[in-house]
Design an enzyme around this catalytic site. Structure first.
Site, PDB file in Angstrom:
ATOM      1  N   ASP A 179       3.825  11.900   6.088  1.00 20.13           N
ATOM      2  CA  ASP A 179       3.052  12.017   4.854  1.00 20.13           C
ATOM      3  C   ASP A 179       1.555  12.230   5.071  1.00 20.13           C
ATOM      4  O   ASP A 179       0.762  12.116   4.139  1.00 20.13           O
ATOM      5  CB  ASP A 179       3.273  10.782   3.964  1.00 20.13           C
ATOM      6  CG  ASP A 179       2.996   9.471   4.694  1.00 20.13           C
ATOM      7  OD1 ASP A 179       2.124   9.448   5.583  1.00 20.13           O
ATOM      8  OD2 ASP A 179       3.668   8.466   4.380  1.00 20.13           O
ATOM      9  N   ARG A 230      -3.624  13.132   2.763  1.00 20.03           N
ATOM     10  CA  ARG A 230      -2.534  12.179   2.510  1.00 20.03           C
ATOM     11  C   ARG A 230      -1.730  12.741   1.349  1.00 20.03           C
ATOM     12  O   ARG A 230      -2.272  12.968   0.264  1.00 20.03           O
ATOM     13  CB  ARG A 230      -3.110  10.804   2.167  1.00 20.03           C
ATOM     14  CG  ARG A 230      -2.064   9.727   1.890  1.00 20.03           C
ATOM     15  CD  ARG A 230      -1.247   9.431   3.127  1.00 20.03           C
ATOM     16  NE  ARG A 230      -0.375   8.289   2.934  1.00 20.03           N
ATOM     17  CZ  ARG A 230       0.754   8.285   2.236  1.00 20.03           C
ATOM     18  NH1 ARG A 230       1.142   9.385   1.614  1.00 20.03           N
ATOM     19  NH2 ARG A 230       1.488   7.204   2.151  1.00 20.03           N
ATOM     20  N   ASP A 279       5.674   8.394   0.252  1.00 18.82           N
ATOM     21  CA  ASP A 279       5.465   7.483   1.371  1.00 18.82           C
ATOM     22  C   ASP A 279       6.659   7.606   2.306  1.00 18.82           C
ATOM     23  O   ASP A 279       7.804   7.402   1.900  1.00 18.82           O
ATOM     24  CB  ASP A 279       5.336   6.040   0.855  1.00 18.82           C
ATOM     25  CG  ASP A 279       5.140   5.037   1.978  1.00 18.82           C
ATOM     26  OD1 ASP A 279       4.466   5.370   2.970  1.00 18.82           O
ATOM     27  OD2 ASP A 279       5.657   3.906   1.855  1.00 18.82           O
ATOM     28  N   THR A 280       6.398   7.951   3.571  1.00 19.68           N
ATOM     29  CA  THR A 280       7.469   8.055   4.562  1.00 19.68           C
ATOM     30  C   THR A 280       7.422   6.837   5.480  1.00 19.68           C
ATOM     31  O   THR A 280       6.374   6.193   5.612  1.00 19.68           O
ATOM     32  CB  THR A 280       7.319   9.334   5.402  1.00 19.68           C
ATOM     33  OG1 THR A 280       6.068   9.305   6.108  1.00 19.68           O
ATOM     34  CG2 THR A 280       7.372  10.568   4.524  1.00 19.68           C
ATOM     35  N   GLU A 283       6.933   4.467   8.669  1.00 18.91           N
ATOM     36  CA  GLU A 283       5.837   4.505   9.640  1.00 18.91           C
ATOM     37  C   GLU A 283       6.296   4.942  11.033  1.00 18.91           C
ATOM     38  O   GLU A 283       7.405   4.621  11.468  1.00 18.91           O
ATOM     39  CB  GLU A 283       5.176   3.129   9.744  1.00 18.91           C
ATOM     40  CG  GLU A 283       4.554   2.613   8.450  1.00 18.91           C
ATOM     41  CD  GLU A 283       3.326   3.409   8.031  1.00 18.91           C
ATOM     42  OE1 GLU A 283       2.839   4.227   8.831  1.00 18.91           O
ATOM     43  OE2 GLU A 283       2.871   3.213   6.892  1.00 18.91           O
ATOM     44  N   ARG A 300      -9.656  10.228   2.731  1.00 20.78           N
ATOM     45  CA  ARG A 300      -8.650  11.271   2.946  1.00 20.78           C
ATOM     46  C   ARG A 300      -8.423  12.024   1.640  1.00 20.78           C
ATOM     47  O   ARG A 300      -8.467  11.438   0.564  1.00 20.78           O
ATOM     48  CB  ARG A 300      -7.327  10.650   3.414  1.00 20.78           C
ATOM     49  CG  ARG A 300      -7.419   9.904   4.725  1.00 20.78           C
ATOM     50  CD  ARG A 300      -6.092   9.265   5.102  1.00 20.78           C
ATOM     51  NE  ARG A 300      -5.656   8.275   4.124  1.00 20.78           N
ATOM     52  CZ  ARG A 300      -4.577   7.493   4.271  1.00 20.78           C
ATOM     53  NH1 ARG A 300      -3.824   7.617   5.354  1.00 20.78           N
ATOM     54  NH2 ARG A 300      -4.248   6.625   3.351  1.00 20.78           N
TER      55      ARG A 300
END
Length: 287
Positions: free
Chosen positions: A85, A99, A104-105, A107, A149
């Site tokens: 992501d 971002r 949300d992927t 970690e 970001r």
């Protein structure tokens, strides 16, 4: 003779009368015919023109609602994929971190978390689809987060990559901080399809939570590791105050990250391991 002349005059008068009446009729027919013929044509033309205008207005409204107008998209080139992501791009002549908005992927390079299941798959998927590609950025809400970001939807080869991650079960819908978002409904539907088909992250029961991803064996592994190797979790490969080190001295990103933090990072980076982005993650090219 007189009778003959009389008949001739009657015939001439009759002929003239017929001629005059006929011309008037033809003239009237021509006028009426033109009016009656042209009117429907004119009405048909107006109807078609109105129909076309209506379609154009609907198209413009649709574009505004979906945010797919060309003027809302800004060109960039992906220079590096950090993880599923997060990517680095060349945008407006300089490298920026993007971002991906609303996704949300798991970690893979978090400084305090282990690699999570399906995180490497999401990263590989992003590299395959994005690395080195010309893309378009679509902004929706605040343009940057607290880490400076860029927050954006990424369009590549005509598809919205954020939504593609959700459809493949490689990300969850998250970080809905400033609604309404243009693509939120489409993202929710994409996530629901992946969930219904138990794709990716949805194939693991209890793995996806409101806060992120929970791998039920992570805590057990952490406890076991502390019991077996009490010093291993905090062990640093090199003396933080010793000779200068670079990323080539470390086998993994996690090892380099521990050294970086032991040497005072992220407040200071005496060994210059964080590169130019100053995002607190060092040696991101390491496994």
């Amino acid at each position: 003779m007189k009778l003959h002349m009389y008949i001739k005059k009657v015939l001439i008068a009759t002929f003239l009368l017929i001629f005059v009446v006929g011309c008037g009729t033809i003239e009237n027919m021509g006028t009426n015919g033109t009016s009656e013929t042209e009117k429907p044509i004119e009405e048909d033309g107006n109807e078609k023109e109105a129909e076309q205008q209506e379609k154009e207005i609907e198209s413009e409204n649709h574009n505004k609602e979906t945010g797919t107008q060309e003027e809302t998209l800004e060109g960039a080139k992906v220079s590096r994929v950090v993880d599923g992501d997060t990517v680095k791009v060349i945008y407006n002549g300089k490298e920026e971190t993007v971002r991906l908005l609303l996704v949300d992927t798991p970690e893979t390079k978090h400084p305090s978390k282990p690699v999570q299941p399906l995180g490497p798959e999401a990263s590989s998927f992003a590299k395959e689809r994005l690395e080195g590609k010309q893309i378009e950025l679509e902004f929706d809400g605040p343009a940057r987060d607290k880490y400076d970001r860029l927050l954006a939807y990424i369009w590549v080869d005509g598809e919205m990559f954020n939504q593609t991650l959700l459809e493949h079960g490689l990300a969850r819908l998250a970080y809905v901080y400033a609604p309404p978002y243009v693509h939120f409904e489409a993202y929710m539907k994409a996530q629901n399809r992946a969930k219904d088909n138990e794709l990716g992250i949805w194939s693991r029961e209890g793995y996806v939570t409101e806060e992120g991803f929970y791998y039920q064996n992570e805590e057990e592994k952490s406890v076991n590791n502390r019991d077996k190797e009490p010093e291993a979790s905090n062990k640093v490969s090199y003396d933080p105050n010793g000779p200068d080190r670079d990323c080539g001295d470390f086998d993994t990103q996690q090892e380099a990250q521990k050294f970086f933090e032991a040497a005072g990072g992220p407040e200071k980076d005496s060994h210059r391991l964080d590169g130019n982005d100053d995002d607190g993650l060092v040696c991101e090219s390491l496994p």
